[in-house]
Design an enzyme around this catalytic site. Structure first.
Site, PDB file in Angstrom:
ATOM      1  N   TYR A 105      74.264 106.505  84.904  1.00 37.33           N
ATOM      2  CA  TYR A 105      75.104 105.455  84.554  1.00 37.33           C
ATOM      3  C   TYR A 105      74.419 105.869  83.035  1.00 37.33           C
ATOM      4  O   TYR A 105      72.743 105.109  83.173  1.00 37.33           O
ATOM      5  CB  TYR A 105      75.212 105.025  84.730  1.00 37.33           C
ATOM      6  N   GLU A 192      79.390 106.590  76.051  1.00 38.27           N
ATOM      7  CA  GLU A 192      79.061 106.530  77.372  1.00 38.27           C
ATOM      8  C   GLU A 192      79.328 107.572  78.733  1.00 38.27           C
ATOM      9  O   GLU A 192      80.085 108.580  78.417  1.00 38.27           O
ATOM     10  CB  GLU A 192      80.271 105.155  78.450  1.00 38.27           C
TER      11      GLU A 192
END
Ligand code: GDP
Ligand code: MN
Length: 387
Positions: A105, A192
């Protein structure tokens, strides 16, 4: 404003970040054609992904693989029209499926308190990142970018080493730096990538790729990016927000019962304070702005009446650039198309107040001589309607 994945991918790719190729399809036949283009020659699959502005598409069944054009068409037929968290899927993204070795991530968000961009990373990326963040905060690394220089090289390296991308540090550090750059250059609030993945190619070589992209732009900065404004998806915008934006009305819904139509943010705040002091609860903040014309007043009235909690309406206008008579005419017009009967109290002072009073009298509106009186009348009307 949130961007669809396929738009977000374009921004990342434009900044030089590694994003796999893809196409957008609106019908199963288009998905089939896209699969023919993207299916790897030596065997392999395509990934088909619902394009909706919510997270958790994978878990909801909105991300699937297909091994042939036939299968791609079938999968697209199942995903198109599907509802994910209340949103109907109208488009899918189709691209070559990556062989994922490991998922990470990496995200950049605005840390308002620190007044810096915060880069967040984890070696446990993928569909469960929210759970990881909630249960084991240690599994996430946080680094603040420099407010002037962006993410510095040593910061990028520290991030990717810490989350376990040591072997691919050069590529990964460039991605980390790139995310912060995309954030700054597009005035985003959030950029993101989840998953950022180590991907194995057919010949066995490994690279780091951005397999998903979520970008939220700062609405207040959109005027600087007309090209990004074009990426707005009207299908997924709240209709109330859309009407307010198109009419250039500042409208924020609250949970009280007294709908407020006011010109000027300061006067709107004051009006809300006075309603509270008189024992009522405002249903909204609404600033129709300066020089409000009759059609804008009517649009504001529609927004207020669209809220089923509204039991009374208080119109408080200080005529400066906005002329009182114009606003009064707007109110008369709005009442003609009013969908439900809600008591309304009107107070208009300033420019052309006498003409306004004349128009309102002719229309048998309840008017008030002072603001205090107007507020009292509105609060009384709302509590009578609630009783
Ligand atoms: P989200 O659930 O809305 O965040 O959608 P993602 O694009 O992140 O996809 C969810 C999951 O699907 C990812 O975490 C991956 O595990 C899987 N996935 C996405 N793209 C690919 C791909 O190209 N190949 C493979 N094998 N899995 C993928
Ligand atoms: Mn994702």
């Amino acid at each position: 404003m949130k961007l669809q994945e396929f738009h977000a991918r374009r921004l990342l790719a434009a900044a030089g970040l590694p994003v796999p190729p893809s196409s957008v399809a609106e019908t199963p036949a288009q998905a089939r054609a896209a699969a023919e283009e993207h299916l790897p020659a030596g065997g392999g699959k395509v990934v088909i992904k619902a394009q909706v502005l919510v997270g958790g598409r994978g878990k909801a069944g909105g991300v699937k693989l297909a091994g042939s054009p036939d299968e791609a068409e079938e999968v697209a037929r199942a995903i198109l029209g599907m509802e994910i968290k209340g949103i109907t899927v109208r488009r899918v993204l189709v691209g070559p499926a990556a062989e994922i070795v490991r998922e990470f991530y990496l995200g950049a968000a605005l840390d308002r308190r620190a007044r810096r961009i915060l880069l967040m990373g984890s070696g446990e990326g993928g569909v469960d990142i929210e759970q990881v963040a909630a249960e084991r905060p240690d599994a996430i690394t946080y680094i603040h970018a420099d407010p002037h220089l962006g993410l510095l090289p040593y910061q990028a390296r520290r991030m990717v080493f810490e989350i376990g991308l040591r072997e691919h540090w050069k590529q990964a550090a460039a991605i980390a730096t790139g995310l912060v750059k995309v954030m700054r250059e597009n005035d985003a609030d959030l950029v993101e990538v989840n998953p950022l993945a180590i991907v194995r190619a057919a010949d066995g070589t490994e690279t780091v790729q951005c397999l998903d992209a979520k970008i939220t732009l700062d609405d207040s900065a959109l005027h600087r990016h007309p090209d990004l404004e074009q990426m707005r998806d009207p299908d997924e915008e709240d209709p109330v927000d859309r009407e307010a934006r198109e009419q250039d009305i500042s409208y924020i819904r609250l949970d009280g019962t007294i709908g407020c139509m006011v010109n000027g943010a300061g006067l709107a705040m004051t009006t809300m304070d006075l309603i509270k002091r008189a024992g009522g609860e405002p249903a909204n903040f609404l600033d129709i702005g300066g020089g409000a014309r009759a059609d804008k007043v009517a649009a504001a009235m529609r927004l207020i009446l669209g809220d089923a909690n509204v039991k009374a309406i208080l119109v408080n206008i200080f005529g400066g650039i906005a002329r009182g008579d114009e606003v009064a005419r707007g109110i008369v017009e709005a009442r003609k198309v009013q969908t439900r009967d809600v008591p309304m109290v009107v107070r208009i002072v300033g420019t052309n107040a006498a003409e306004a009073a004349e128009i309102l009298r002719a229309g048998s509106f309840d008017t008030a001589a002072s603001l205090d009186q107007a507020v009292e009348m509105a609060v009384a009307a709302a509590s009578a309607a609630a009783a």
